[in-house]
Design an enzyme around this catalytic site. Structure first.
Site: not given
Length: 393
Positions: A215, A106
């Site tokens: 992931y 992010r």
């Protein structure tokens, strides 16, 4: 003379909205409450629908430099560890949808958007400035900041998150709802994990009233882990201590398979510390007026906060910004009509994603016969169930 848009919020939604407005030829004044531009949190998945928008802004190279591009999605049973289904990503996603499926930290996505916005002309970024309220006429909107500044503009975009102050004044629909779902998040260096726990894929583990997603991010150098469980959250979310206890998490995963428990237990040894967030959302949008009225519009979580079961929260904010660019470029229309066009073109798609995210959560966390039917369907249909042409196209 350029029209001027005022933007509340300097997160992903605010930065993306600023890029869209600047590309439409508007002067941008963005107000962020923090002292520096930064982003907390962990990983973000970006489907081809989102990557295409970034490509259209000339950001493919910047994305390529910081993201990971998983070759496939694997779904496993959290109890047995058995593989339930797979979906090819990588080159297959590019071939099907014209863009890759990416996973990104992010903070890296935030930095990428911030740099892109700063490269646009007539952009003014204001730190330590919280927009507390506004007043609007037919011709202009005026905002008030917490430090008593008053700024006038031609439009106001509320991109200030799930507890948006702009939304509170525009719609007066109260606080977001507490979902009863808790998200444990962590990012760890892959090199610090045993080889067996590293991954280049997206793996989703489905269990009763819980699921886990792992992931790669940051070119594959880091691994993002998210564990979402159903459980009570305190009433006052704003003052809750978000530091999570790893022992509580291990207790919540008791009964899951050894392979999954190994993944979670590997976090402390790799230097990672779990952070805990209670999830909040709102019901799916019911009308375009929930996204725009007069000179004021909402985008991102301020407009359509959603549960993370379709991995489209950040993606919908970027799609909003692309549609804002198109609408704000309609210079022959008055500003309220441009913002209404934006809302008309966005609300139904955003509502569908919100609704599908809710549905996915029930499926992911299914128990009893519903879980048995889910697993059987996944084994039989696999990729047909996991692919999302309606979304990625």
């Amino acid at each position: 003379m350029k029209k001027q848009v005022l933007i509340a919020g300097g997160g992903i939604a605010g930065l993306a909205a600023g890029i869209g407005a600047a590309r439409a030829g508007w002067e941008v004044r963005l107000f962020e409450r923090a002292a520096v531009f930064s982003e907390v949190g962990a990983g973000v998945q970006l489907g081809p629908n989102v990557v295409r928008r970034l490509q259209s802004w000339g950001l493919q190279g910047a994305l390529q430099a910081v993201a990971a591009f998983p070759p496939r999605l694997v779904v496993r049973c959290a109890l047995s560890g058995a593989q339930l289904g797979t979906l090819a990503l990588g080159a297959t996603a590019v071939q099907r949808y014209g863009a890759a499926y990416a996973s990104i930290h992010r903070a890296d996505l935030h930095g990428l958007l911030l740099q892109a916005l700063q490269q646009q002309p007539d952009v003014h970024l204001n730190l330590e400035q919280t927009i507390e309220g506004y007043s609007a006429s037919d011709e202009a909107v005026t905002v008030r900041t917490h430090c008593k500044k008053v700024i006038e503009g031609d439009a106001l975009l509320g991109a200030d998150g799930v507890r948006s102050r702009v939304r509170a004044q525009l719609l007066g629909d109260g606080p977001p709802r507490v979902t009863g779902h808790l998200a444990y998040r962590v990012v760890v260096p892959q090199a610090a994990l045993p080889q067996a726990l590293r991954t280049s894929e997206v793996t989703t583990w489905l269990g009763p009233r819980l699921h886990v997603v792992q992931y790669p991010v940051r070119r594959g150098e880091l691994q993002n882990l998210v564990v979402i469980i159903e459980g009570p959250a305190p009433d006052d979310l704003d003052t809750w201590d978000h530091s999570a206890n790893a022992a509580d998490l291990e207790s919540a995963l008791a009964g899951t398979c050894t392979a999954l428990q190994d993944v979670v237990r590997g976090v402390p040894a790799a230097g990672g510390g779990w952070r805990l967030w209670p999830l909040a959302d709102r019901p799916p949008l019911r009308a375009p007026a929930q996204m725009a009225q007069g000179l004021v519009a909402l985008c991102g979580d301020a407009a359509h906060p959603m549960r993370p079961y379709l991995a489209q929260g950040a993606g919908m904010a970027i799609e909003d910004a692309a549609e804002l660019e198109s609408a704000l470029s309609m210079h022959d229309l008055e500003v309220p009509l441009r913002l209404r066009r934006y809302a008309l073109n966005r609300w139904q798609r955003a509502a569908r994603v919100q609704a599908r995210s809710l549905r996915n959560g029930r499926i992911f966390h299914a128990t009893g016969m519903m879980r048995w039917g889910r697993d059987l369907s996944m084994r039989l249909l696999g990729e047909r169930l996991l692919d999302q042409p309606w979304l990625y196209r």
